[in-house]
Enzyme design. Structure first.
Site, PDB file in Angstrom:
ATOM      1  N   GLU A 106       0.987  -1.164  -0.039  1.00 38.03           N
ATOM      2  CA  GLU A 106       0.062   0.098  -0.084  1.00 38.03           C
ATOM      3  C   GLU A 106       1.007   1.205   0.002  1.00 38.03           C
ATOM      4  OE1 GLU A 106      -3.463  -0.348   0.362  1.00 38.03           O
ATOM      5  OE2 GLU A 106      -4.325   1.591   0.788  1.00 38.03           O
TER       6      GLU A 106
ATOM      7  N   HIS B 295      -5.605   3.758  -0.488  1.00 35.55           N
ATOM      8  CA  HIS B 295      -4.417   4.673  -1.432  1.00 35.55           C
ATOM      9  C   HIS B 295      -4.482   4.491  -2.784  1.00 35.55           C
ATOM     10  CE1 HIS B 295      -3.332   4.962   2.787  1.00 35.55           C
ATOM     11  NE2 HIS B 295      -2.793   6.176   2.580  1.00 35.55           N
TER      12      HIS B 295
ATOM     13  N   LYS C 107     -10.552   6.974   5.012  1.00 39.94           N
ATOM     14  CA  LYS C 107      -9.991   8.009   4.423  1.00 39.94           C
ATOM     15  C   LYS C 107      -9.289   7.401   3.069  1.00 39.94           C
ATOM     16  CE  LYS C 107      -5.489   8.026   5.499  1.00 39.94           C
ATOM     17  NZ  LYS C 107      -4.156   8.161   6.212  1.00 39.94           N
TER      18      LYS C 107
HETATM   19  O1  LIG Z   1      -2.414   8.136   4.087  1.00 38.51           O
HETATM   20  C1  LIG Z   1      -1.857   9.095   4.532  1.00 38.51           C
HETATM   21  C2  LIG Z   1      -2.184  10.459   3.829  1.00 38.51           C
HETATM   22  C3  LIG Z   1      -0.752  10.720   3.153  1.00 38.51           C
HETATM   23  O2  LIG Z   1      -0.628   9.760   2.202  1.00 38.51           O
HETATM   24  C4  LIG Z   1      -0.857  12.242   2.349  1.00 38.51           C
HETATM   25  O3  LIG Z   1      -1.293  12.146   1.046  1.00 38.51           O
HETATM   26  O4  LIG Z   1      -0.779  13.044   2.997  1.00 38.51           O
HETATM   27  C5  LIG Z   1       0.393  10.934   3.872  1.00 38.51           C
HETATM   28  C6  LIG Z   1       0.565   9.452   4.745  1.00 38.51           C
HETATM   29  O5  LIG Z   1       1.501   9.974   5.645  1.00 38.51           O
HETATM   30  C7  LIG Z   1      -0.859   9.128   5.463  1.00 38.51           C
HETATM   31  O6  LIG Z   1      -0.766   8.153   6.130  1.00 38.51           O
END
Ligand SMILES: O=C1C[C@@](O)(C(=O)O)C[C@@H](O)[C@@H]1O
Length: 229
Positions: free
Chosen positions: A60, A120, A146
């Site tokens: 991921e 993500h 998220k």
């Molecule tokens: O999942 C996320 C969001 C993120 O990927 C960002 O785009 O700011 C930054 C990562 O550290 C965090 O765990």
């Protein structure tokens, strides 16, 4: 951290940044997969800001091997009073990888910690309906759903903002952002559409994802836009 309002996290692999983050951050995200001795850092932590812990697997976009130890480390981290939230990947909760992340969610709830269920896309951004559908699945498994996708165009950002607004209006707690140059402004704008969490490094050189603003800049941008309302 309950994420009932916008929460700005200083994303870091070093809890030593906490004093420098206090002026602008509501908490810290400790990226355990990037950190040296993250559990020892937590043992030594005496800062004021609460911590969300993340231990992102390689599948991921992180640097943690997909082992039982990855999840064990999150469970150990949750035993620290300063740790009030944990990030778990939707895919890990839905059975991807070799280990059931559900046990970490159970430990989080036993400790009164929030569960952020994340997904993500480092290549693209789905269409609005696909974003809504995936975030609904994430929200069903935690306290905040998220999504961090990669924008290739303004239309991608519009899709993410529209999905954010739709889900927020439906009563869901979501955190959304578009990574990359084309998506960068979404980090300041998405909170106005309901996104509950922002991530920013204290030092821009320490970004944990493409397109992040530094912490002070993002706090200023979000604050000015929220005041315009
Ligand atoms: O999942 C996320 C969001 C993120 O990927 C960002 O785009 O700011 C930054 C990562 O550290 C965090 O765990």
């Amino acid at each position: 951290m309950n994420f009932e309002s916008f929460t700005l996290l200083a994303a870091t692999d070093d809890l030593g940044v906490e004093p420098a983050a206090r002026a602008d951050a509501d908490g810290l995200e400790l990226r355990m997969d990037f950190a040296d001795e993250p559990l020892a850092q937590l043992d030594d932590y005496d800062g004021d800001l609460p911590i969300l812990v993340t231990n992102r697997p390689t599948w991921e976009g992180g640097e943690a091997a997909d082992t039982a130890g990855r999840l064990d480390a999150l469970e150990t981290a949750l035993k620290h009073d300063a740790v009030t939230a944990v990030d778990l990947e939707l895919a890990a909760l839905e059975g991807a990888g070799d280990h059931d992340a559900g046990r970490v969610a159970d430990v989080a709830r036993d400790h009164g910690a929030s569960v952020v269920v994340s997904t993500h896309n480092f290549e693209s951004t789905p269409d609005r309906d696909a974003i809504v559908s995936r975030l609904e699945r994430a929200c069903d498994r935690g306290d905040v759903g998220k999504m961090a996708s990669t924008a290739q165009s303004p239309d991608d950002v519009l899709a993410m903002l529209g999905a954010t607004r739709e889900l927020t209006a439906d009563g869901e707690q979501v955190a959304t952002m578009c990574m990359g140059a084309a998506g960068r402004h979404s980090r300041a704008v998405a909170p106005l559409y309901g996104s509950r969490i922002g991530y920013a490094p204290v030092d821009p050189a320490d970004a944990t994802a493409p397109g992040q603003y530094d912490l002070a800049t993002l706090r200023t941008l979000v604050g000015q836009l929220q005041n315009d309302g």
